[in-house]
Design a protein around this motif. Structure first.
Motif: not given
Length: 425
Positions: A72-80, A107-111, A278-280, A297-301
């Motif tokens: 469906r799609f791999t990335h848009t950045c949730f902030m965008v 949500l974020f990327n790592s612990g 994924i992290a939160g 935020g963060g690009t990949y979060g």
């Protein structure tokens, strides 16, 4: 030369030396609780990628969800350009974490990223600078989380200077506490905090309900509630780092539930994503919402593929009742390991909850740590086809983190290997 040997040679000329691995074999496939390397050797997995693949490696629901989302799609950045799955993961965190109060999540990327953001949120919400952490703690490898982490080698050696306004208090460590109760240990810790930091300066008290890298240290009952009460009374944010303990690992959705804790903030990662990063951070709405728009935020979060994996992992946990499965694993492992301890010299403690179990190796006749014994036992397990990990401030703890979907026969087979390794002359 084996295929793993060839890969190891390539690695030596391509991968930085500071990135190490537990075994020298290279994985080809993995499913459930089994791993096969590029040479056809098989391993029984008591590590789960450090508590990540709790639902098993390549769990069917996770694989299907990842495939469908990638199409469906791999990335848009949730902030965008936002998407539903990010919202759905936050809703799951709100529902599953302890506390009946209104919550928000991000949500974020790592612990480590989750912990860092939790500290940012606590400081912003309170207007205070100080963060209290504990002996034997592990919270990550970024500059701030290295400051929060207790152990110097290998995590902090020659990596400083570290972030300021981090203060360390004594942890409840039953094997090494001289019989102190949880409330007694808490009074000692609180005395240090009040004398060295001062309650009005504390933004957050940050603690793992069961310490991970520090040695699977489970504090004595009453220690955590006393700290949480002190934080509440002093206007500090109580943060439970549930990165390793969360998502069914200890026999509850979160380890804080064991003593009916309701942390102000909870950090999550590892088992949350079923193998994807994924992290939160989730917690009280008034604290989470204190940060201004754009401050988190963060690009990949909350990447959409990772969100799909997390939703599928949670669905798997619910469907297979993995909290009960974790308790079943603990009920099988702890008595067996204690029987082994009765026969083996040098086992100072067998501890843990659910499928987060440890054996602490000590020199016979006392509680002096014995890191070489732990290393030898781990090596013997690896040579017999069982992947295990060591940990602990002193490097003397064998830790076991089997996938929560492990079968009874595989669990028994793994324990047989552990027994032989611990009873080696």
């Amino acid at each position: 030369m084996t295929s793993s040997d060839e890969l190891h040679k390539r690695r030596a000329s391509a991968v930085a030396r500071g990135v190490s691995s537990v075994i020298s074999s290279y994985v080809d496939t993995a499913a459930g609780a089994g791993i096969r390397d590029v040479d056809g050797n098989t391993w029984l997995d008591f590590a789960s990628g450090i508590a990540v693949t709790s639902v098993g490696n390549a769990a069917p629901r996770v694989v299907a969800a990842v495939q469908q989302q990638a199409e469906r799609f791999t990335h848009t950045c949730f902030m965008v350009a936002p998407y539903e799955s990010y919202v759905a993961v936050c809703e799951q965190l709100i529902e599953l974490t302890p506390g009946a109060f209104e919550k928000r999540a991000a949500l974020f990327n790592s612990g480590a990223e989750a912990v860092e953001n939790a500290v940012k949120i606590a400081r912003h919400a309170t207007g205070r600078p100080a963060v209290v952490v504990f002996d034997h703690a592990y919270h990550g490898r970024t500059n701030l989380t290295m400051a929060l982490t207790a152990k110097v080698m290998p995590y902090k050696h020659r990596m400083g200077p570290f972030a300021p306004e981090v203060y360390r208090a004594p942890m409840s460590y039953p094997l090494r506490d001289g019989g102190r109760s949880g409330p007694e240990a808490a009074r000692t810790a609180i005395d240090v905090i009040e004398k060295q930091v001062g309650g009005p300066n504390v933004a957050a008290v940050l603690i793992e309900p069961i310490q991970g890298e520090g040695g699977f240290v489970e504090p004595a009952p009453g220690f955590l509630p006393a700290l949480a009460a002190w934080a509440r009374d002093n206007g500090a944010v109580f943060i439970a780092d549930e990165i390793q303990t969360g998502f069914c690992r200890t026999g509850d959705w979160f380890a804080s539930e064991h003593e009916n804790l309701e942390p102000d903030l909870v950090t999550t990662a590892k088992g949350m994503g079923g193998g994807l990063p994924i992290a939160g951070v989730v917690g009280r709405a008034e604290i989470m919402d204190a940060v201004h728009a754009g401050g988190l935020g963060g690009t990949y979060g909350g990447n959409p593929i990772a969100c799909a994996a997390a939703l599928a992992a949670v669905e798997t946990m619910r469907e297979l009742d993995l909290t009960t499965a974790a308790r079943r694993i603990g009920d099988a492992m702890l008595p067996r390991l204690r029987e082994i301890a009765d026969k083996a010299d040098g086992i100072g403690d067998v501890r843990g909850r659910g499928a987060m179990i440890a054996v602490e190796l000590v020199r016979p006749g006392g509680i002096d740590p014995d890191p070489p014994a732990a290393a030898a036992a781990a090596k013997a397990c690896h040579e017999a086809g069982l992947l295990v990990l060591t940990c602990g401030t002193y490097g003397n703890v064998l830790r076991f983190l089997p996938p929560l979907v492990i079968s009874d026969p595989d669990l028994a087979r793994g324990l047989d290997i552990v027994e032989r390794a611990l009873l080696l002359p």
